[in-house]
Design a protein around this motif. Structure first.
Motif: not given
Length: 377
Positions: A3-6, A33, A35, A37, A57, A59, A374, A376
């Motif tokens: 997973g990633q959030a940005y 913003r 994320g 997964g 995804e 945003s 980043t 993770s």
């Protein structure tokens, strides 16, 4: 699973000058913003191996755009537009692979939805909402020609949903809220080799496109225009890339492409597409040392036809070369990235446009820097 959030915070100003001793400035502020997964699974049955992966995804954000008329030096700005667009997007995808012996088959599907809520602060009657939904598929076949080499053939679809800048951000300068998504359909065939860090790949391709977006002048005398869907077009060409290990953790790399891009329908059928170079390439060095990666690359872009020159009558925009330097440090779940773009602060024109009688150019961005963190999960 992964997973990633940005979060992305981007401010930009673009000045274009030369129009009857004047110019215009577009100023944008983006806050985004989101994320992503992904999950995957692999298994085997007898001599066959299978794998499946899927993900999603999401945003959310907003883009505020303002346009100004200026003098030839970008001074004395006079407000011309003031907009705000909320943007929301979601996407899901899945891909499956099966392999047996020298053969491998893959297929995948992706669907996306993008929603925009546009507010024109100077003319509220222009406020509008738009929703785009697109789904595409991909299929491929691979045959291993040796222990380190393989040939491949793929058939795929693609799309590009218009961006907030294409649609709304700068009314009167380029944006067009009536744009449709660009769709593509392409074939690729090629061969690749990978052994002991040495990598080589060559690909032949043909891509047919529908509703490609180009800038068209609606009033050439006063240089007023907007983005429009050009109809049908195609691209065909060849791409090649190579990587080669060097002593002390260094690697050399290079890539390049050559392509034809033409309009295939309408009054400009058979003409080249503006702002698409026939040839371009990148070469450089990369160093890896433990948690560190440092990369230096120089990119060359060949001459391109000017925007709005669908008749192919004006002199081309000259080619240019620029260098970038980046560094990345990774420690467990943390990644820190830093980069310097247009490292040598070279002046060139990355875009040109014509009204059929006079040509105008947008100067390159000066040397700029980027820092990203980043984490993770």
């Amino acid at each position: 699973m992964a997973g990633q959030a940005y979060g992305r915070f981007h401010d930009r100003d673009t000045l274009t000058t030369g129009r009857f001793g004047s110019g215009f400035l577009t100023s944008g502020r983006e806050r985004l913003r989101g994320g992503a997964g992904q999950a995957s699974r692999s298994w085997s049955r007898g001599e066959a191996a299978f794998s499946f992966s899927g993900g999603a995804e999401l945003s959310r954000g907003a883009f505020e755009g303002r346009g100004f008329f200026t003098d030839v030096f970008g001074k004395d700005p006079t407000p011309a537009s003031d907009t705000r667009t909320r943007q929301m997007s979601e996407g899901i995808y899945a891909q499956g692979e099966a392999a047996r012996g020298a053969w491998q088959v893959l297929c995948g599907v992706r669907t996306d939805r993008a929603r925009y809520a546009y507010t024109d602060r100077r003319a509220p009657s222009n406020d509008v909402r738009r929703t785009f939904r697109e789904t595409t598929w991909r299929a491929g076949l691979l045959y291993r020609t040796g222990e380190a080499s393989s040939a491949f053939l793929t058939r795929s679809q693609g799309y590009r949903i218009p961006s907030v800048v294409d649609l709304f951000a700068y009314p009167g300068f380029s944006s067009n809220p009536a744009l449709e998504s660009t769709r593509s359909s392409d074939w690729e065939a090629g061969w690749r080799y990978l052994s002991q860090g040495r990598r080589f790949k060559v690909t032949l391709y043909r891509m047919e496109m529908r509703n490609e977006v180009v800038f068209v002048l609606t009033n050439p005398q006063w240089f007023i225009g907007q983005n429009r869907n050009v109809g049908r077009s195609f691209r065909r060409g060849v791409e090649a890339e190579v990587e080669w290990p060097l002593p002390a953790g260094f690697r050399a790399f290079a890539s390049g492409s050559y392509q034809d891009a033409e309009v295939t329908a309408g009054p400009h059928a058979g003409r080249r597409l503006p702002m698409v170079p026939r040839a371009q390439g990148t070469a450089g060095l990369q160093w890896n040392g433990g948690e560190w990666t440092v990369r230096l690359a120089a990119s060359w872009v060949g001459p391109q036809l000017l925007d709005n020159d669908l008749a192919n009558r004006r002199a081309s925009l000259p080619g240019y070369t620029a260098a970038d330097l980046s560094a990345r440090w990774t420690h467990r779940a943390l990644t820190v990235e830093a980069g310097a773009f247009n490292l040598l602060d070279k002046a060139y024109s990355g875009r040109g446009i014509t009204n059929g009688a006079t040509d105008y150019f947008t100067p390159s961005a000066p040397r700029s820097f980027r820092l990203a963190l980043t984490w993770s999960l």
